[in-house]
Write an enzyme that holds these catalytic residues in place. Structure first.
Site, PDB file in Angstrom:
ATOM      1  N   PRO A   1      70.317  43.656  37.832  1.00 39.71           N
ATOM      2  CG  PRO A   1      70.806  45.895  38.206  1.00 39.71           C
ATOM      3  CD  PRO A   1      70.751  44.568  38.907  1.00 39.71           C
TER       4      PRO A   1
ATOM      5  CG  ASP B   1      84.893  34.235  49.662  1.00 39.92           C
ATOM      6  OD1 ASP B   1      84.703  33.062  49.302  1.00 39.92           O
ATOM      7  OD2 ASP B   1      85.084  34.565  50.852  1.00 39.92           O
TER       8      ASP B   1
END
Length: 594
Positions: free
Chosen positions: A323, A378
């Protein structure tokens, strides 16, 4: 070829790889053990250098061992059958190894480098671990020290601090003990049932070091229940070490071990034991995240890959386009039932992007080696990631074939993506704002501004500050995740837009003044809020200083002078008062106080 009995060559290769792993692990531990001295000396530049060096160590060792493997035999090391034998020999060698699972990941790394991430199959490498974790509760073991509340909390807390000896004194131990006792009594033991067994506090005997802080990590137990207890310690660079706060809620503990932060330096001779202990404090965290957080990010990749495979067995939804507004550089997709996004670099970038694929890859490498300050996600990088074709929506397949055909290999059963990044899924900030209340908008725009400022303090200029490039975590924190335009603050030139000298310049539809490649005009940041006046108003009430080039210049000057700011993985309002403390030598508190 019969592989039931490995050949002498296969056994020699296996021994060479295991010797290489043990050498890597020893060097990793020695780098880690230096964290205590760096913290005590307040040598923050050395802290960051050690962080980068330890990340680089793995690749260096893998390259060395690959050369050694080629040198221990005159036979062709690209013979795939030879590696099936080597895997069997290696499994025998590590069967009693205390860190067999990380050793197996090291074997996988050697195999993947030699075969360029081809032939990924259980026959040749450890796609699955050679044996299952026993899953038994941790017995009393030397990774933690147990304290029982026999007399009073004050005595117990004082004993805990005494047991963690530092070469510099406590700034004010009596004050710190009183602060800790107050939190324990008011928040942890307040509703404790007196009929339960006595309180026990288990503290991991290895201190967790990261950036400018050290953390004592443990749990408070009574009966079968337990809660985390984490004591962040700081060095004021003047009169000693002090306890900054107490973290005792699982969600707050989770933020300390967040995917948005640099890896800890912690002496963990058997990492799996530490992972199991930490997961007992935060059961919702995947093992892969915890391995990452303590510096074993390569094994974290292995654990994540296995977790994906396991999830696929127990789900039937399809991968879809993620999305949000599509990126100009990356194509992003996700599995609705799984909280991760997969990012592929497009073959051609949409205008006006002018970066190259190699620059994008280098930016991701920069992030992996930087202090992410709790504000950058990360990522894990994979080559030849294998998916089942029937799990891809037709729309997604068509999208990938259109924008990144060179990254794909597709047959009737599989989709192999030659290069991708994985990252925790978050709600894009622009989507979050659509349904947010006024209060939520105010809070999240404060977070957005803090994210930009804290990254600046870590010498990261985000470049493109569009709201779609930031995500909101389940904890309500705002995190940056689009790295193709990041740059060190110290390499940016922050300028004020010159005043026009005449009407022609004032009415010009393009800049009439010269603009160098690294010139940044903070006044233009207002443009990132076009179409959202509510968000802009909330932002400007709290972070209008980001429009001022002088704010950025002060940060740059401080960084060039070698100053390193503080980044706290907990709310500043939870920090203890230190009215009696001497002024910190660093002088950065006022400058980086955001």
């Amino acid at each position: 070829m019969d592989i039931s009995t490995p050949s002498p060559t296969a056994r020699r290769i296996a021994k060479t790889i295991l010797n290489g792993f043990d050498a890597y692990f020893a060097d990793f531990q020695n780098m880690t053990l230096g964290a205590k001295a760096r913290f005590e000396k307040a040598d923050w530049q050395a802290v960051h250098e050690a962080h980068r060096n330890r990340i680089d160590l793995y690749k260096q060792k893998v390259m060395q061992v690959c050369e050694l493997v080629r040198g221990v035999t005159s036979k062709d090391t690209s013979d795939i059958d030879l590696w099936a034998q080597a895997k069997l020999a290696y499994a025998q060698l590590v069967s009693s190894h205390s860190n067999y699972e990380i050793a197996e990941t090291f074997f996988n790394s050697i195999f993947c480098r030699i075969f360029r991430h081809r032939h990924i199959h259980e026959r040749h490498m450890f796609v699955k671990p050679s044996r299952a974790q026993d899953g038994k509760p941790l017995k009393d073991y030397s990774i933690y020290i147990s304290y029982r509340l026999d007399k009073n909390v004050e005595e117990l807390v004082s004993r805990i601090l005494d047991d963690f000896e530092f070469s510099v004194p406590w700034e004010n131990k009596k004050r710190d003990v009183a602060n800790i006792v107050q939190v324990i009594e008011e928040h942890i033991l307040a509703d404790s049932d007196s009929s339960l067994p006595p309180v026990r506090i288990d503290i991991l005997e290895s201190v967790f070091y990261r950036n400018k802080a050290a953390y004592l990590v443990g749990r408070v137990s009574r009966g079968s229940g337990s809660v985390p207890i984490i004591l962040p310690l700081l060095n004021n660079e003047n009169s000693g070490i002090y306890v900054d706060t107490v973290v005792f809620k699982p969600d707050d503990a989770s933020i300390i071990f967040s995917f948005t932060r640099s890896y800890f330096m912690v002496d963990a001779p058997i990492p799996s034991r530490f992972v199991r202990f930490i997961k007992s404090l935060m059961p919702q965290k995947e093992a892969s995240e915890v391995y990452n957080s303590i510096g074993f990010n390569k094994h974290g990749k292995t654990e994540f890959y296995r977790n994906v495979l396991e999830h696929m067995k127990h789900s039937d939804d399809k991968f879809v386009i993620a999305p949000g507004i599509k990126g100009m550089v990356m194509s992003v997709f996700t599995l609705p039932s799984y909280g991760i996004v997969f990012k592929i670099i497009k073959d051609k970038f949409d205008p006006p992007k002018t970066v190259t694929e190699e620059i994008v890859r280098s930016q991701y490498r920069l992030v992996s080696r930087s202090d992410r300050a709790g504000r950058m996600a990360d990522t894990q990088e994979y080559s030849n990631f294998i998916f089942y074709r029937n799990r891809f929506s037709q729309e997604l397949l068509e999208e990938l074939q259109r924008v990144a055909p060179s990254k794909l290999e597709i047959d009737d059963k599989r989709v192999i993506i030659k290069h991708l990044y994985t990252e925790r899924r978050m709600t894009p900030l622009n989507l979050y704002l659509r349904s947010a209340t006024d209060e939520q908008i105010y809070d999240v725009m404060d977070e957005y501004g803090n994210a930009i400022k804290q990254l600046a303090a870590a010498n990261i200029f985000t470049g493109d500050m569009l709201l779609k490039n930031f995500g909101v975590t389940r904890h309500g924190r705002v995190v940056f995740y689009d790295y193709d335009e990041i740059a060190p603050i110290t390499e940016c030139n922050f300028r004020k837009i010159p005043e026009p000298r005449n009407e022609a310049e004032e009415m010009a539809d393009r800049p009439w003044y010269t603009v160098a490649e690294n010139d940044i005009f903070p006044e233009e940041f207002r443009l990132f809020f076009s179409g959202n006046p509510t968000a802009r108003k909330a932002f400007e009430e709290q972070h209008r200083d980001l429009y001022d080039y002088r704010f950025w210049q002060r940060i740059k000057d401080a960084l060039l002078a070698g100053q390193i700011g503080d980044t706290f993985p907990y709310r500043r309002r939870t920090r203890f008062e230190r009215a009696d403390a001497a002024v910190d030598k660093s002088g950065t508190e006022h400058l980086f106080n955001f």
